[in-house]
Structure formats: structure tokens, C-alpha cells
Motif scaffolding. Structure first.
Motif, PDB file in Angstrom:
ATOM      1  N   ASN A 222      -1.176  -6.120 -25.103  1.00  0.00           N
ATOM      2  CA  ASN A 222      -0.432  -6.316 -23.999  1.00  0.00           C
ATOM      3  C   ASN A 222       0.617  -5.066 -23.226  1.00  0.00           C
ATOM      4  O   ASN A 222       1.544  -5.225 -22.888  1.00  0.00           O
ATOM      5  CB  ASN A 222       0.467  -7.513 -24.004  1.00  0.00           C
ATOM      6  N   LYS A 223       0.090  -4.769 -23.864  1.00  0.00           N
ATOM      7  CA  LYS A 223       0.547  -2.981 -22.820  1.00  0.00           C
ATOM      8  C   LYS A 223       0.432  -3.287 -21.522  1.00  0.00           C
ATOM      9  O   LYS A 223      -0.205  -3.536 -20.817  1.00  0.00           O
ATOM     10  CB  LYS A 223      -0.181  -1.770 -22.866  1.00  0.00           C
ATOM     11  N   ILE A 224       2.055  -2.994 -20.590  1.00  0.00           N
ATOM     12  CA  ILE A 224       2.014  -2.909 -19.297  1.00  0.00           C
ATOM     13  C   ILE A 224       1.786  -1.331 -18.767  1.00  0.00           C
ATOM     14  O   ILE A 224       2.773  -0.236 -18.450  1.00  0.00           O
ATOM     15  CB  ILE A 224       3.040  -3.521 -18.198  1.00  0.00           C
ATOM     16  N   SER A 225       0.769  -0.867 -18.087  1.00  0.00           N
ATOM     17  CA  SER A 225       1.010   0.541 -18.238  1.00  0.00           C
ATOM     18  C   SER A 225       1.183   1.252 -16.778  1.00  0.00           C
ATOM     19  O   SER A 225       2.545   1.852 -16.560  1.00  0.00           O
ATOM     20  CB  SER A 225      -0.704   1.241 -17.651  1.00  0.00           C
ATOM     21  N   ASP A 226       1.948   0.052 -15.822  1.00  0.00           N
ATOM     22  CA  ASP A 226       2.451   0.487 -15.239  1.00  0.00           C
ATOM     23  C   ASP A 226       3.423  -0.614 -14.065  1.00  0.00           C
ATOM     24  O   ASP A 226       3.758  -1.379 -13.656  1.00  0.00           O
ATOM     25  CB  ASP A 226       1.651   0.646 -13.031  1.00  0.00           C
ATOM     26  N   PRO A 227       5.228  -0.665 -14.876  1.00  0.00           N
ATOM     27  CA  PRO A 227       5.581  -1.862 -15.124  1.00  0.00           C
ATOM     28  C   PRO A 227       6.606  -2.182 -13.402  1.00  0.00           C
ATOM     29  O   PRO A 227       6.488  -3.035 -12.856  1.00  0.00           O
ATOM     30  CB  PRO A 227       6.626  -1.906 -16.132  1.00  0.00           C
ATOM     31  N   LEU A 228       6.989  -1.232 -12.578  1.00  0.00           N
ATOM     32  CA  LEU A 228       7.212  -0.654 -11.597  1.00  0.00           C
ATOM     33  C   LEU A 228       6.287  -1.549 -10.189  1.00  0.00           C
ATOM     34  O   LEU A 228       6.637  -2.215  -9.523  1.00  0.00           O
ATOM     35  CB  LEU A 228       7.935   0.530 -10.841  1.00  0.00           C
ATOM     36  N   GLY A 229       5.402  -0.755 -10.440  1.00  0.00           N
ATOM     37  CA  GLY A 229       3.838  -1.329  -9.512  1.00  0.00           C
ATOM     38  C   GLY A 229       3.648  -2.611 -10.098  1.00  0.00           C
ATOM     39  O   GLY A 229       3.673  -3.305  -9.058  1.00  0.00           O
TER      40      GLY A 229
ATOM     41  N   VAL B 112      12.964  -4.731 -13.355  1.00  0.00           N
ATOM     42  CA  VAL B 112      11.201  -3.655 -13.667  1.00  0.00           C
ATOM     43  C   VAL B 112      11.666  -4.650 -15.377  1.00  0.00           C
ATOM     44  O   VAL B 112      10.216  -4.465 -15.688  1.00  0.00           O
ATOM     45  CB  VAL B 112      11.420  -2.943 -13.306  1.00  0.00           C
ATOM     46  N   ASN B 113      12.276  -3.709 -16.251  1.00  0.00           N
ATOM     47  CA  ASN B 113      12.206  -4.079 -17.425  1.00  0.00           C
ATOM     48  C   ASN B 113      12.830  -5.702 -17.869  1.00  0.00           C
ATOM     49  O   ASN B 113      11.453  -5.939 -19.071  1.00  0.00           O
ATOM     50  CB  ASN B 113      12.834  -3.248 -18.180  1.00  0.00           C
ATOM     51  N   HIS B 114      13.412  -6.146 -17.100  1.00  0.00           N
ATOM     52  CA  HIS B 114      13.129  -7.805 -17.432  1.00  0.00           C
ATOM     53  C   HIS B 114      12.166  -8.529 -16.977  1.00  0.00           C
ATOM     54  O   HIS B 114      11.508  -9.118 -18.262  1.00  0.00           O
ATOM     55  CB  HIS B 114      14.333  -8.559 -16.707  1.00  0.00           C
TER      56      HIS B 114
ATOM     57  N   GLN C 296       1.275  -1.324  -0.399  1.00  0.00           N
ATOM     58  CA  GLN C 296      -0.025   0.014  -0.138  1.00  0.00           C
ATOM     59  C   GLN C 296       0.865   1.587   0.021  1.00  0.00           C
ATOM     60  O   GLN C 296       0.488   2.141  -0.365  1.00  0.00           O
ATOM     61  CB  GLN C 296      -1.084   0.080   1.629  1.00  0.00           C
ATOM     62  N   PHE C 297       2.148   1.305   0.841  1.00  0.00           N
ATOM     63  CA  PHE C 297       3.341   2.279   0.449  1.00  0.00           C
ATOM     64  C   PHE C 297       3.632   2.763  -0.673  1.00  0.00           C
ATOM     65  O   PHE C 297       3.446   3.652  -1.320  1.00  0.00           O
ATOM     66  CB  PHE C 297       4.003   2.209   1.952  1.00  0.00           C
ATOM     67  N   PHE C 298       3.716   1.350  -1.409  1.00  0.00           N
ATOM     68  CA  PHE C 298       4.769   1.253  -2.407  1.00  0.00           C
ATOM     69  C   PHE C 298       3.707   2.476  -3.199  1.00  0.00           C
ATOM     70  O   PHE C 298       4.040   2.683  -4.354  1.00  0.00           O
ATOM     71  CB  PHE C 298       4.821   0.206  -2.964  1.00  0.00           C
ATOM     72  N   MET C 299       2.549   1.755  -3.420  1.00  0.00           N
ATOM     73  CA  MET C 299       1.377   2.347  -4.877  1.00  0.00           C
ATOM     74  C   MET C 299       1.275   3.792  -4.053  1.00  0.00           C
ATOM     75  O   MET C 299       0.914   4.662  -4.681  1.00  0.00           O
ATOM     76  CB  MET C 299       0.245   1.006  -4.680  1.00  0.00           C
ATOM     77  N   ASP C 300       0.827   3.981  -2.809  1.00  0.00           N
ATOM     78  CA  ASP C 300       0.266   5.420  -2.503  1.00  0.00           C
ATOM     79  C   ASP C 300       1.777   6.622  -2.860  1.00  0.00           C
ATOM     80  O   ASP C 300       1.475   7.540  -2.833  1.00  0.00           O
ATOM     81  CB  ASP C 300       0.426   5.877  -1.243  1.00  0.00           C
ATOM     82  N   ASN C 301       3.262   5.880  -2.864  1.00  0.00           N
ATOM     83  CA  ASN C 301       4.234   6.709  -2.827  1.00  0.00           C
ATOM     84  C   ASN C 301       4.992   6.279  -4.437  1.00  0.00           C
ATOM     85  O   ASN C 301       6.491   7.154  -4.089  1.00  0.00           O
ATOM     86  CB  ASN C 301       5.374   6.354  -1.699  1.00  0.00           C
ATOM     87  N   ARG C 302       4.983   5.082  -5.233  1.00  0.00           N
ATOM     88  CA  ARG C 302       5.324   5.134  -5.624  1.00  0.00           C
ATOM     89  C   ARG C 302       6.072   6.074  -6.933  1.00  0.00           C
ATOM     90  O   ARG C 302       7.650   6.132  -7.707  1.00  0.00           O
ATOM     91  CB  ARG C 302       5.141   4.220  -6.905  1.00  0.00           C
ATOM     92  N   GLY C 303       5.731   7.372  -6.762  1.00  0.00           N
ATOM     93  CA  GLY C 303       6.200   8.183  -7.991  1.00  0.00           C
ATOM     94  C   GLY C 303       6.905   9.128  -7.886  1.00  0.00           C
ATOM     95  O   GLY C 303       7.873   9.834  -8.137  1.00  0.00           O
TER      96      GLY C 303
ATOM     97  N   ASP D 181       9.347  -7.378 -19.880  1.00  0.00           N
ATOM     98  CA  ASP D 181       9.384  -8.109 -21.367  1.00  0.00           C
ATOM     99  C   ASP D 181       8.892  -9.818 -20.896  1.00  0.00           C
ATOM    100  O   ASP D 181       8.577 -10.130 -22.252  1.00  0.00           O
ATOM    101  CB  ASP D 181      11.060  -8.025 -21.525  1.00  0.00           C
ATOM    102  N   LEU D 182       9.343 -10.285 -19.702  1.00  0.00           N
ATOM    103  CA  LEU D 182       8.606 -11.396 -19.563  1.00  0.00           C
ATOM    104  C   LEU D 182       6.892 -11.145 -19.343  1.00  0.00           C
ATOM    105  O   LEU D 182       6.349 -12.279 -20.140  1.00  0.00           O
ATOM    106  CB  LEU D 182       8.786 -11.995 -18.402  1.00  0.00           C
ATOM    107  N   ALA D 183       6.711 -10.264 -19.021  1.00  0.00           N
ATOM    108  CA  ALA D 183       4.805 -10.516 -19.362  1.00  0.00           C
ATOM    109  C   ALA D 183       4.339  -9.743 -20.408  1.00  0.00           C
ATOM    110  O   ALA D 183       3.877 -10.760 -20.744  1.00  0.00           O
ATOM    111  CB  ALA D 183       4.672  -9.623 -18.180  1.00  0.00           C
TER     112      ALA D 183
END
Length: 182
Positions: free
Chosen positions: A158-165, A139-141, A120-127, A144-146
Motif C-alpha cells: 500500500n505504498k503511495i509513490s506520489d502523494p502530492l500528485g 497531503v500527509n493526512h 496537467q500543469f501540476f503533473m508536468d511541474n510538480r517537482g 495516511d487515509l489512503a
């Protein structure tokens, strides 16, 4: 003490001399448990208990956080519960080491509760979170796998809008202790 008694042949009347020689001697002392009970316990003991080296267990958050109330670090404890079907479940609890503040009043927390709060903290503050180059490569790897997995499943968009999240969510929910700390 019970563990020591049930693992040491001295308590059923025998002892090894010299230590490590494998030579067993009958003692003159009165035994605390019968040899049969002692042997039965040896036969039923878990093999894993003898294979664990002290300090070798990996815990995701051990020594990672500091308690604000006392300044102590976090340590972990395994708790096993037997289910009705005879299998066991393992839960990891984190609590203060109490080395800095022996009277720390912080309560213990289950690992899944910590993971939920971190997610929850990560999602609220990921920016606001600064990402290292190494983490960005990971994250890029993952992205690509996803994308490849979605492609072979026939998903057209198959776009991933928020790969880090998504990566953080995956690691917090399904990652190993080692992956969570990295």
C-alpha cells in the motif's frame, strides 16, 4: 424584466401599501397579466431562487486568475440545462469580468476544462512547485487515509509513490470549490 413582472403583484392589478405591511390594495391600472397566471407562476417557482444571497456562491477560480491579454480577473456564471429525463445539469463557465479591458476577446471556459489544464500543469511541474507546511500536512493526512483504506481492503503493498500528485488529482477531480481554492 420578465422576472420582475412575474414576481410583483402590481402587474396583475394589486399593490402593497405601505411597503412591508402585508396590506394589499386593488389598483385602478390595467393589469399586464392575469392573477391566475401570476399565482400559477408563484406556485411553480423554484424555492432556491429566493434563498440565494448575492455574492454567496462559491466558485473555485473566481478572482484567482488574471487574463494576460487584458489584465482583467476571472468571474463565473452558472448555466443550467434540462436533460431529456427532466433533470437538470449545472455547468460553471469562467470568463473575463471586462472591468479592466472592456473589449477583452478571451472566450469563456468550462470549469472542467480549467481543471483538466490545471491537473496537467501540476503533473508536468510538480517537482518545481513549492509546497507550504499546511498543504504538506494535508497531503500527509490524505496519504495516511489512503494507506489505511488500502490496508482494510487487503492490499498488501500500500505504498503511495506520489502523494502530492495523487492528492492534487483527487482535489481537482472530486474536491469542492472551497477545497480547490485552498
Amino acid at each position: 424584466m420578465l422576472y420582475l413582472i412575474l414576481n410583483n403583484p402590481f402587474y396583475y392589478g394589486e399593490f402593497e401599501y405601505p411597503a412591508g405591511s402585508g396590506k394589499m390594495w386593488q389598483g385602478k391600472h390595467k393589469s399586464l397579466v392575469s392573477k391566475e397566471l401570476w399565482q400559477q407562476i408563484q406556485d411553480q417557482k423554484c424555492d432556491w431562487a429566493n434563498k440565494i444571497v448575492w455574492g454567496s456562491k462559491q466558485y473555485a477560480f473566481k478572482n484567482l486568475f488574471i487574463y494576460g491579454s487584458c489584465g482583467g480577473t476571472m468571474t463565473a456564471t452558472d448555466c443550467f440545462s434540462q436533460l431529456k429525463d427532466g433533470t437538470f445539469t449545472r455547468r460553471i463557465y469562467y470568463h473575463c469580468t471586462k472591468m479592466v479591458g472592456p473589449n477583452c476577446k478571451e472566450k469563456r471556459m468550462r470549469e472542467d476544462e480549467i481543471l483538466e489544464q490545471l491537473t496537467q500543469f501540476f503533473m508536468d511541474n510538480r517537482g518545481k512547485i513549492k509546497v507550504t507546511d499546511e498543504l504538506q500536512k494535508t497531503v500527509n493526512h490524505y496519504k495516511d487515509l489512503a494507506k489505511y483504506s488500502l490496508l482494510i481492503k487487503g492490499v498488501k503493498d500500500n505504498k503511495i509513490s506520489d502523494p502530492l500528485g495523487e492528492y492534487a488529482n483527487f482535489i481537482f477531480k472530486h474536491g469542492s470549490s472551497e477545497r480547490r481554492t485552498n
